[in-house]
Design a protein around this motif. Structure first.
Motif, mmCIF file in Angstrom:
data_model
loop_
_atom_site.group_PDB
_atom_site.id
_atom_site.type_symbol
_atom_site.label_atom_id
_atom_site.label_comp_id
_atom_site.label_asym_id
_atom_site.label_seq_id
_atom_site.Cartn_x
_atom_site.Cartn_y
_atom_site.Cartn_z
ATOM 1 N N UNK A 136 57.637 17.398 -65.266
ATOM 2 C CA UNK A 136 56.949 18.334 -64.290
ATOM 3 C C UNK A 136 57.605 19.613 -65.007
ATOM 4 N N UNK A 137 56.604 20.541 -64.466
ATOM 5 C CA UNK A 137 56.702 21.831 -64.735
ATOM 6 C C UNK A 137 56.525 22.643 -63.683
ATOM 7 N N UNK A 138 57.221 23.837 -63.395
ATOM 8 C CA UNK A 138 56.965 24.721 -62.170
ATOM 9 C C UNK A 138 56.923 26.170 -62.820
ATOM 10 N N UNK A 139 55.906 26.788 -62.852
ATOM 11 C CA UNK A 139 56.011 28.199 -63.335
ATOM 12 C C UNK A 139 55.220 29.117 -62.792
ATOM 13 N N UNK A 140 55.329 30.576 -62.855
ATOM 14 C CA UNK A 140 54.526 31.495 -62.618
ATOM 15 C C UNK A 140 53.630 31.593 -63.737
ATOM 16 N N UNK A 141 52.185 32.258 -63.397
ATOM 17 C CA UNK A 141 51.414 32.266 -64.457
ATOM 18 C C UNK A 141 50.652 33.753 -63.988
#
Ligand code: 16C
Length: 257
Positions: A136-141
């Motif tokens: 999984x990936x948790x990121x701001x965009x």
């Protein structure tokens, strides 16, 4: 190079986004500007970029790199797409409503936080690659338009920057997923050929130059040979699918500069 940059566009002044009040803002500002600079550096010379995929106007380069025994090969791709603007391409890359239409490795996507209209935090789970664990990936965009300081008459330069972050509600390495860590950007510029009165421009007159850069740390064990094979297959597939999706989405809509 007969193409002339389009000089009339609506530019979003980054200083007015409500995101400036968020605790992540200094990082968002710094990483976005660094990525813009990095994307605009060429792929020749001492950079060590190797071409690994080519299809029409699309070129993909990588550098073989490892960190703590994990493959983290940086990728840089260039493409030229007719009939769409920089703003349209970046908006489609950024907006959650389009994601499942082009992101082939996606299993699930949640908006973990809405910081502002131009800044979101995403939690994504991706398809599992055997024999590794699911990721999984948790990121701001963050999306913005930036004045082109290399050509002050051209203001139509857009960027979306994605960068891994943390969130107390979504700790890493729970729910059977290993968390990947990524820094990704897409930088686009519109060209109009031949140069025209803005009201007379049709989609046949516009071209969008795209640069896409990505570094993904797999976060935990995955066989290097499998990873490199996945990169080689999935990145060209992504960029071809994403750009044809943009053309398809935009073709019957008014042009958005
Ligand atoms: O930039 C892209 N997409 C953005 C919006 O979704 C965003 C997301 C980046 C995701 C980065 C990859 C996450 C891990 C993917 C796991 C691979 C699944 C493959 C399934 C095949 C059946 O910035 C476009 C991203 C295009 C991604 C291409 C694939 C990259 C492979 C990276 C491998 C990471 C480690 C996997 C370990 C098993």
């Amino acid at each position: 190079d007969r193409l002339k940059r389009k000089s009339v566009s609506i530019s979003v002044d980054s200083t007015v986004t409500p995101a400036v009040n968020h605790k992540l803002w200094p990082e968002i500002e710094k990483v976005t500007m660094q990525q813009l600079h990095y994307a605009r550096l060429g792929v020749g010379g001492a950079g060590g970029w190797q071409l690994f995929a080519e299809d029409g106007d699309m070129r993909m380069y990588r550098r073989e790199e490892e960190a703590d025994g994990l493959v983290v090969d940086p990728l840089k791709a260039c493409h030229v797409v007719k009939g769409v603007t920089a703003r349209e391409v970046c908006q489609i890359f950024f907006s959650p409503e389009y994601r499942s239409g082009w992101e082939t490795t996606l299993e699930d996507m949640t908006i973990a936080e809405t910081i502002s209209n131009d800044t979101l935090v995403f939690l994504q789970t991706h398809k599992r690659i055997w024999p590794a664990s699911q990721r999984d990936a948790l990121f701001w965009s963050h999306i913005r338009s930036v004045p082109d300081d290399q050509d002050p008459d051209a203001s139509d330069l857009w960027i979306v920057c994605n960068h891994s972050t943390e969130h107390p509600q979504y700790p890493p390495n729970s729910n059977k997923c290993v968390r990947v860590y990524l820094t990704v950007c897409i930088v686009c510029q519109t060209f109009v050929d031949p140069p025209k009165d803005p009201n007379k421009i049709s989609r046949d007159d516009i071209t969008c130059k795209i640069t896409y850069c990505s570094v993904v740390n797999p976060g935990g064990w995955a066989p290097a040979s499998v990873l490199r094979a996945v990169y080689k297959r999935e990145y060209p597939k992504f960029l071809k699918r994403f750009t044809s999706f943009c053309i398809e989405q935009c073709k019957d809509k008014p042009i958005l500069f």
